[in-house]
Design a protein around this motif. Structure first.
Motif, mmCIF file in Angstrom:
data_model
loop_
_atom_site.group_PDB
_atom_site.id
_atom_site.type_symbol
_atom_site.label_atom_id
_atom_site.label_comp_id
_atom_site.label_asym_id
_atom_site.label_seq_id
_atom_site.Cartn_x
_atom_site.Cartn_y
_atom_site.Cartn_z
ATOM 1 N N ASP A 1 0.809 -1.212 0.000
ATOM 2 C CA ASP A 1 0.000 0.000 0.000
ATOM 3 C C ASP A 1 0.847 1.269 0.000
ATOM 4 N N ASP A 2 2.146 1.162 -0.179
ATOM 5 C CA ASP A 2 3.011 2.336 -0.120
ATOM 6 C C ASP A 2 3.275 2.874 -1.521
ATOM 7 N N PHE A 3 2.243 3.433 -2.109
ATOM 8 C CA PHE A 3 2.372 3.938 -3.473
ATOM 9 C C PHE A 3 3.188 5.221 -3.529
ATOM 10 N N GLY A 4 3.361 5.889 -2.398
ATOM 11 C CA GLY A 4 4.281 7.021 -2.338
ATOM 12 C C GLY A 4 5.714 6.553 -2.551
ATOM 13 N N ALA A 5 6.092 5.454 -1.887
ATOM 14 C CA ALA A 5 7.435 4.892 -2.066
ATOM 15 C C ALA A 5 7.612 4.351 -3.476
ATOM 16 N N LEU A 6 6.562 3.736 -4.015
ATOM 17 C CA LEU A 6 6.643 3.232 -5.384
ATOM 18 C C LEU A 6 6.839 4.386 -6.361
ATOM 19 N N HIS A 7 6.080 5.450 -6.189
ATOM 20 C CA HIS A 7 6.217 6.626 -7.057
ATOM 21 C C HIS A 7 7.627 7.192 -6.971
ATOM 22 N N ALA A 8 8.167 7.290 -5.762
ATOM 23 C CA ALA A 8 9.526 7.807 -5.586
ATOM 24 C C ALA A 8 10.548 6.914 -6.289
ATOM 25 N N MET A 9 10.380 5.591 -6.188
ATOM 26 C CA MET A 9 11.308 4.663 -6.827
ATOM 27 C C MET A 9 11.236 4.791 -8.346
ATOM 28 N N ILE A 10 10.016 4.808 -8.915
ATOM 29 C CA ILE A 10 9.877 4.936 -10.368
ATOM 30 C C ILE A 10 10.440 6.282 -10.828
ATOM 31 N N SER A 11 10.140 7.343 -10.101
ATOM 32 C CA SER A 11 10.650 8.676 -10.466
ATOM 33 C C SER A 11 12.171 8.690 -10.462
ATOM 34 N N ALA A 12 12.791 8.070 -9.469
ATOM 35 C CA ALA A 12 14.254 8.006 -9.416
ATOM 36 C C ALA A 12 14.803 7.178 -10.573
ATOM 37 N N ALA A 13 14.117 6.075 -10.881
ATOM 38 C CA ALA A 13 14.563 5.212 -11.984
ATOM 39 C C ALA A 13 14.449 5.920 -13.331
ATOM 40 N N PHE A 14 13.463 6.782 -13.482
ATOM 41 C CA PHE A 14 13.233 7.475 -14.746
ATOM 42 C C PHE A 14 13.896 8.854 -14.798
ATOM 43 N N ALA A 15 14.572 9.279 -13.730
ATOM 44 C CA ALA A 15 15.146 10.627 -13.664
ATOM 45 C C ALA A 15 16.140 10.902 -14.791
ATOM 46 N N PHE A 16 16.860 9.880 -15.249
ATOM 47 C CA PHE A 16 17.841 10.078 -16.310
ATOM 48 C C PHE A 16 17.198 10.533 -17.626
ATOM 49 N N MET A 17 15.886 10.350 -17.757
ATOM 50 C CA MET A 17 15.180 10.736 -18.980
ATOM 51 C C MET A 17 14.865 12.232 -19.019
ATOM 52 N N GLU A 18 14.817 12.849 -17.847
ATOM 53 C CA GLU A 18 14.410 14.251 -17.768
ATOM 54 C C GLU A 18 15.318 15.120 -18.632
ATOM 55 N N GLY A 19 14.694 15.905 -19.485
ATOM 56 C CA GLY A 19 15.436 16.772 -20.386
ATOM 57 C C GLY A 19 15.941 16.073 -21.635
ATOM 58 N N ARG A 20 15.772 14.761 -21.713
ATOM 59 C CA ARG A 20 16.229 13.998 -22.878
ATOM 60 C C ARG A 20 15.095 13.597 -23.795
ATOM 61 N N ILE A 21 13.902 13.408 -23.225
ATOM 62 C CA ILE A 21 12.789 12.924 -24.041
ATOM 63 C C ILE A 21 11.713 14.000 -24.163
ATOM 64 N N ASP A 22 11.048 13.972 -25.309
ATOM 65 C CA ASP A 22 9.964 14.905 -25.572
ATOM 66 C C ASP A 22 8.861 14.152 -26.288
ATOM 67 N N PRO A 23 7.649 14.051 -25.714
ATOM 68 C CA PRO A 23 7.199 14.676 -24.478
ATOM 69 C C PRO A 23 7.772 13.972 -23.236
ATOM 70 N N PRO A 24 7.651 14.641 -22.077
ATOM 71 C CA PRO A 24 8.152 14.035 -20.838
ATOM 72 C C PRO A 24 7.431 12.726 -20.509
ATOM 73 N N SER A 25 8.058 11.922 -19.677
ATOM 74 C CA SER A 25 7.466 10.662 -19.235
ATOM 75 C C SER A 25 6.135 10.911 -18.534
ATOM 76 N N SER A 26 5.204 9.996 -18.710
ATOM 77 C CA SER A 26 3.895 10.124 -18.058
ATOM 78 C C SER A 26 4.007 10.060 -16.543
ATOM 79 N N ILE A 27 5.104 9.529 -16.008
ATOM 80 C CA ILE A 27 5.263 9.486 -14.546
ATOM 81 C C ILE A 27 5.293 10.899 -13.985
ATOM 82 N N MET A 28 5.701 11.875 -14.800
ATOM 83 C CA MET A 28 5.750 13.261 -14.344
ATOM 84 C C MET A 28 4.353 13.793 -14.020
#
Length: 158
Positions: A14-41
């Protein structure tokens, strides 16, 4: 490090806050590289919770914390996988492969012929990884409003 087995639709998670943080950290390398931004944003923990209720949700935890995940759903003859994420500190340990293999077994048992996923055109390192994991590129598509391809589709037989 002690990792839990892959959990399919874990009822006790039930810790979807932790899951969101993990996915966001895993996808952070994409920021500024892809257009449009990842849907996780545009997603928050509540949207991930809804996604986990509507789709298959595969999770690997370490000491109770999410360290890798994959969402999946049937799409005709294929089983589509998305939001495949591995926490940066746990990369290169075979977790993505384990999740994809598990999703492949799940898909085959349900009569699907292949796994399908998409990755962004700009993420050439992901293309190479998916090829190493047995996927082949099958298509290139554009997000709404884009005249150029923004995503590549890959498939692997199950």
């Amino acid at each position: 490090m002690t990792k839990a087995w892959i959990e399919s639709n874990p009822a006790d998670f039930d810790d979807f806050g932790a899951l969101h943080a993990m996915i966001s950290a895993a996808f952070a390398f994409m920021e500024g590289r892809i257009d449009p931004p990842s849907s996780i944003m545009a997603m928050g923990p509540d949207a991930l919770r809804s996604k986990a209720m509507a789709e298959d949700f595969f999770l690997i935890r370490d000491a109770g914390q999410p360290i890798a995940c994959l969402f999946g759903q049937p799409r005709g003859a294929v089983y589509y996988v998305g939001k495949l994420a591995v926490a940066p500190a746990h990369r290169r340990a075979g977790l993505a492969r384990a999740l994809l293999d598990h999703a492949g077994d799940h898909a085959r048992k349900r009569g699907h012929a292949a796994l399908e996923l998409q990755t962004r055109v700009e993420l050439v390192e992901n293309h190479a990884t998916f090829v190493r994991l047995g996927f082949q590129q099958t298509d290139a598509t554009a997000h709404p409003g884009y005249a150029r391809p923004t995503s590549l589709t890959f498939q692997r037989a199950v």
